[in-house]
Design an enzyme around this catalytic site. Structure first.
Site, PDB file in Angstrom:
ATOM      1  N   VAL A 164      89.421  41.147  84.446  1.00 38.65           N
ATOM      2  CA  VAL A 164      89.790  42.656  84.785  1.00 38.65           C
ATOM      3  C   VAL A 164      91.271  42.833  84.681  1.00 38.65           C
ATOM      4  O   VAL A 164      91.986  42.014  85.493  1.00 38.65           O
ATOM      5  CB  VAL A 164      89.433  43.239  86.249  1.00 38.65           C
ATOM      6  CG1 VAL A 164      89.558  44.603  86.823  1.00 38.65           C
ATOM      7  CG2 VAL A 164      87.827  42.824  86.523  1.00 38.65           C
ATOM      8  N   ARG A 188      94.145  45.804  84.252  1.00 44.24           N
ATOM      9  CA  ARG A 188      94.227  47.304  84.190  1.00 44.24           C
ATOM     10  C   ARG A 188      94.974  47.899  82.802  1.00 44.24           C
ATOM     11  O   ARG A 188      95.795  47.265  82.207  1.00 44.24           O
ATOM     12  CB  ARG A 188      95.241  47.885  85.347  1.00 44.24           C
ATOM     13  CG  ARG A 188      96.818  47.676  85.329  1.00 44.24           C
ATOM     14  CD  ARG A 188      97.596  48.088  86.223  1.00 44.24           C
ATOM     15  NE  ARG A 188      98.952  48.240  85.817  1.00 44.24           N
ATOM     16  CZ  ARG A 188     100.228  48.294  86.626  1.00 44.24           C
ATOM     17  NH1 ARG A 188     100.036  48.193  87.976  1.00 44.24           N
ATOM     18  NH2 ARG A 188     101.225  48.554  85.972  1.00 44.24           N
ATOM     19  N   GLN A 241      97.107  34.338  83.011  1.00 38.82           N
ATOM     20  CA  GLN A 241      95.684  34.600  83.269  1.00 38.82           C
ATOM     21  C   GLN A 241      95.000  34.209  81.805  1.00 38.82           C
ATOM     22  O   GLN A 241      95.600  33.948  80.823  1.00 38.82           O
ATOM     23  CB  GLN A 241      95.405  36.270  83.286  1.00 38.82           C
ATOM     24  CG  GLN A 241      96.321  36.764  84.480  1.00 38.82           C
ATOM     25  CD  GLN A 241      95.419  36.604  85.853  1.00 38.82           C
ATOM     26  OE1 GLN A 241      95.461  35.344  86.346  1.00 38.82           O
ATOM     27  NE2 GLN A 241      95.060  37.480  86.487  1.00 38.82           N
ATOM     28  N   GLU A 252      82.603  34.056  81.895  1.00 43.39           N
ATOM     29  CA  GLU A 252      81.971  34.887  82.949  1.00 43.39           C
ATOM     30  C   GLU A 252      80.474  35.155  82.973  1.00 43.39           C
ATOM     31  O   GLU A 252      79.783  35.150  83.768  1.00 43.39           O
ATOM     32  CB  GLU A 252      82.881  35.958  83.416  1.00 43.39           C
ATOM     33  CG  GLU A 252      84.002  35.700  84.209  1.00 43.39           C
ATOM     34  CD  GLU A 252      85.052  35.089  83.330  1.00 43.39           C
ATOM     35  OE1 GLU A 252      85.221  35.027  82.026  1.00 43.39           O
ATOM     36  OE2 GLU A 252      86.438  34.693  83.831  1.00 43.39           O
ATOM     37  N   GLU A 254      98.661  49.449  93.299  1.00 44.62           N
ATOM     38  CA  GLU A 254      98.156  48.134  93.276  1.00 44.62           C
ATOM     39  C   GLU A 254      97.601  47.339  94.170  1.00 44.62           C
ATOM     40  O   GLU A 254      97.449  48.056  95.361  1.00 44.62           O
ATOM     41  CB  GLU A 254      99.266  47.505  92.666  1.00 44.62           C
ATOM     42  CG  GLU A 254      99.294  47.178  91.027  1.00 44.62           C
ATOM     43  CD  GLU A 254      98.062  46.578  90.460  1.00 44.62           C
ATOM     44  OE1 GLU A 254      97.444  45.874  91.149  1.00 44.62           O
ATOM     45  OE2 GLU A 254      97.718  46.682  89.469  1.00 44.62           O
TER      46      GLU A 254
HETATM   47  C1  LIG Z   1      89.958  45.720  90.388  1.00 42.49           C
HETATM   48  C2  LIG Z   1      90.986  44.705  89.807  1.00 42.49           C
HETATM   49  C3  LIG Z   1      92.005  45.026  89.000  1.00 42.49           C
HETATM   50  C4  LIG Z   1      92.727  43.913  88.580  1.00 42.49           C
HETATM   51  N1  LIG Z   1      93.810  44.275  88.097  1.00 42.49           N
HETATM   52  C5  LIG Z   1      94.506  43.087  87.325  1.00 42.49           C
HETATM   53  C6  LIG Z   1      95.536  43.393  86.404  1.00 42.49           C
HETATM   54  O1  LIG Z   1      95.817  44.582  85.961  1.00 42.49           O
HETATM   55  N2  LIG Z   1      96.179  42.551  85.756  1.00 42.49           N
HETATM   56  C7  LIG Z   1      95.704  41.213  85.862  1.00 42.49           C
HETATM   57  O2  LIG Z   1      96.151  40.290  85.245  1.00 42.49           O
HETATM   58  N3  LIG Z   1      94.688  40.801  86.739  1.00 42.49           N
HETATM   59  C8  LIG Z   1      94.172  42.024  87.347  1.00 42.49           C
HETATM   60  N4  LIG Z   1      93.167  41.826  88.257  1.00 42.49           N
HETATM   61  C9  LIG Z   1      92.860  40.190  88.743  1.00 42.49           C
HETATM   62  C10 LIG Z   1      92.321  39.475  87.467  1.00 42.49           C
HETATM   63  O3  LIG Z   1      90.889  40.315  87.132  1.00 42.49           O
HETATM   64  C11 LIG Z   1      91.675  38.071  88.118  1.00 42.49           C
HETATM   65  O4  LIG Z   1      92.788  37.454  88.391  1.00 42.49           O
HETATM   66  C12 LIG Z   1      90.858  37.442  87.180  1.00 42.49           C
HETATM   67  O5  LIG Z   1      90.571  36.224  87.376  1.00 42.49           O
HETATM   68  C13 LIG Z   1      91.305  37.331  85.885  1.00 42.49           C
HETATM   69  O6  LIG Z   1      90.399  36.897  84.866  1.00 42.49           O
HETATM   70  P1  LIG Z   1      90.544  35.320  84.355  1.00 42.49           P
HETATM   71  O7  LIG Z   1      90.695  34.324  85.576  1.00 42.49           O
HETATM   72  O8  LIG Z   1      89.491  35.155  83.441  1.00 42.49           O
HETATM   73  O9  LIG Z   1      91.949  35.460  83.653  1.00 42.49           O
HETATM   74  C14 LIG Z   1      92.220  42.664  88.887  1.00 42.49           C
HETATM   75  C15 LIG Z   1      91.321  42.612  89.316  1.00 42.49           C
HETATM   76  C16 LIG Z   1      90.450  43.501  90.002  1.00 42.49           C
HETATM   77  C17 LIG Z   1      89.123  43.110  90.786  1.00 42.49           C
END
Ligand SMILES: Cc1cc2nc3c(=O)[nH]c(=O)nc-3n(C[C@H](O)[C@H](O)[C@H](O)COP(=O)(O)O)c2cc1C
Length: 509
Positions: A170, A172, A189, A232, A283
């Site tokens: 996720v 944004r 990430q 995932e 945020e």
């Molecule tokens: C509602 C929501 C919004 C999020 N927004 C962001 C974002 O804008 N940028 C970001 O890097 N992680 C964001 N995250 C956190 C990542 O989704 C999270 O760290 C996740 O582990 C990322 O996936 P990855 O581990 O496969 O990189 C958000 C999570 C949620 C649940």
């Protein structure tokens, strides 16, 4: 007691809505609501401290006309532990502690997805010049947002070009114009790892797809730091007890759930000249964050969607009294992941792990049965050494196993009397990676374009009894004196007379 789990494969978001309706967990807002600030304000005010209902908006200003491509918005289903238990296939009354324990297992499970020829997400295919993101009722969630965020709880799919393993995260994303979405992503990430791998191959852009609206396992897993290299979709399959059925995108060879509501396909462009301005946004910290800057931007090529699609979205940001979906989800999955990190590091005696929802596990509580001196430092080292700590676990508090980490008063009491700042119970780990959205970090250090990540000075609070103290003969060889709570014999004797004393039914310990 053994938990009775019946894995729940709802099939799509509509069946999930039916399940919520049947449990009294869904509230449908049928009155006309403005997508501009009003809808997001309602979601934030209704969510409460994990107590509000999931919300379906079916009458949205400017999008309630015949012929509107999208009419409805769904939000709020993950901001509550009853609904989280339903996602896991458990009784809705299951305690969060049990949810954490279960999440430890199911998030380590995998069940590969199944590719299918087609599905309802292909009922409508919009390409080329016909693509217009403004046709969907995307809320301007907060008045302070820099624009309309179409990707708030979207599963963002990318793949590693070398292994072809997909990632769903996720991140944004704001509507830049009718066919562009600038996004907020960190190089640390998994999407950042993929972008680097494509760039190293000389690519100028990377295939990407946003899945907007599917079963709740998508929300749960996409927001979780599932380990790099594990897809995932596989973890979602393990949680729902059935493979996720995937169809191929129109624009590239990424795969998306066949029964998703909306899928936005495109390419993430690497050339800084293509970046569009994005931010700020309300945020996860509960603050407006991520200032307006040019950011990597998706060139949208195709949108596929079901008939009468429902746009899944969420408000980010937890505050006392108003817990977001991400915050409640994080308290379960990020506690579970931290516990698994500690296990893999071989730390003995971990008896409970919890990150309360109000800060989405930015503060992590670890309960241990310590058997040797300075075990708490090993806990903090392991947590902070893990990539899972990138945007969480800034402060780690370790307590003994007589302190209930789900009881705020118990933890606070332990901090009051088992912490001595002059005896190395407070340890700072300076200048690590961290969330670029935390306002306690100086503005320059939050620049993720410059540094790839934010900057956190991390803190260990060792609130365990210090095993470096000498055993005290006055305390029967213990390091600490007994508490004032009566001995088991004295307590038992008084309990036996409780009724006679007229105290039955009165509040007591
Ligand atoms: C509602 C929501 C919004 C999020 N927004 C962001 C974002 O804008 N940028 C970001 O890097 N992680 C964001 N995250 C956190 C990542 O989704 C999270 O760290 C996740 O582990 C990322 O996936 P990855 O581990 O496969 O990189 C958000 C999570 C949620 C649940």
């Amino acid at each position: 007691m053994e938990l009775e789990r019946k894995p729940a494969a709802f099939g799509d978001m509509r069946r999930w809505l039916d399940a919520l309706r049947a449990e009294g967990e869904l509230h449908e807002v049928k009155a006309e609501v403005d997508w501009n600030t009003e809808l997001g304000t309602i979601v934030r005010m209704a969510q409460g401290p994990g107590t509000g209902p999931a919300l379906l908006f079916s009458n949205i200003k400017d999008y309630n006309k015949p012929g509107s491509r999208g009419r409805r918005v769904f939000a709020g289903s993950m901001s509550n532990y009853r609904r989280m238990a339903m996602v896991f296939g458990l009784h809705p009354d299951t305690h969060p502690r049990e949810l954490v324990k279960l999440a430890r297992n199911i998030m380590a499970g995998t069940l590969p997805p199944k590719k299918v020829g087609t599905g309802p997400v292909k009922e409508n295919i919009v390409t080329g010049k016909d693509v217009d993101l403004f046709e969907f009722p995307t809320p301007h969630w907060n008045r302070t947002d820099g624009g309309r965020y179409i990707a708030t709880y979207a599963g963002c799919v990318t793949k590693n070009p070398d292994t072809n393993v997909m990632n769903v995260g996720v991140y944004r994303g704001m509507i830049g114009d009718k066919n562009h979405i600038p996004i907020y992503m960190y190089r640390a990430q998994h999407i950042g790892h993929h972008a680097l791998a494509w760039q190293q191959k000389g690519a100028k852009e990377m295939p990407i797809a946003f899945v907007i609206g599917w079963e709740p396992t998508l929300d749960f897993c996409a927001g979780s730091p599932v380990p790099m290299g594990v897809c995932e979709y596989d973890v979602m399959g393990a949680i729902r007890g059935a493979p996720v059925e995937l169809v191929k995108c129109e624009s590239h060879d990424l795969y998306v759930p066949a029964t998703a509501e909306i899928v936005i396909e495109g390419f993430l462009q690497f050339d800084p000249a293509t970046h569009m301005e994005e931010g700020p946004f309300g945020e996860f910290t509960g603050y407006v964050a991520g200032e307006r800057l040019p950011r990597p931007t998706v060139r949208v090529t195709t949108i596929t969607h079901r008939n009468d699609p429902i746009l899944r979205g969420t408000v980010e940001g937890a505050l006392p009294g108003s817990f977001s979906e991400n915050a409640v989800c994080s308290s379960i999955m990020r506690s579970a992941i931290a516990w698994n990190v500690l296990d893999r590091a071989g730390i003995p005696g971990v008896t409970d792990v919890w990150g309360p929802p109000v800060h989405a596990t930015t503060n992590l509580l670890v309960q241990i049965k310590q058997t040797y001196r300075n075990q708490a430092k090993q806990v903090a080292n392991a947590i902070w050494g893990s990539s899972a700590s990138h945007v969480r676990y800034k402060h780690v508090t370790v307590v003994d196993d007589d302190i209930d980490i789900h009881d705020y008063a118990a933890v606070d009491w332990a901090i009051a009397y088992r912490v001595n700042a002059g005896e190395n119970d407070i340890v700072i780990m300076p200048s690590t990676f961290g969330a670029g959205l935390d306002p306690s970090t100086r503005k320059r250090d939050r620049d993720i374009a410059l540094f790839g990540s934010g900057k956190w000075n991390r803190l260990l609070i060792d609130a365990t009894i210090n095993l470096d103290y000498d055993p005290d003969p006055d305390f029967g060889g213990a390091r600490f004196p007994p508490t004032v709570w009566p001995s088991p014999e004295d307590e038992q004797a008084v309990r036996a007379r409780w009724k006679e004393l007229g105290l039955d039914g009165k509040k007591r310990g």
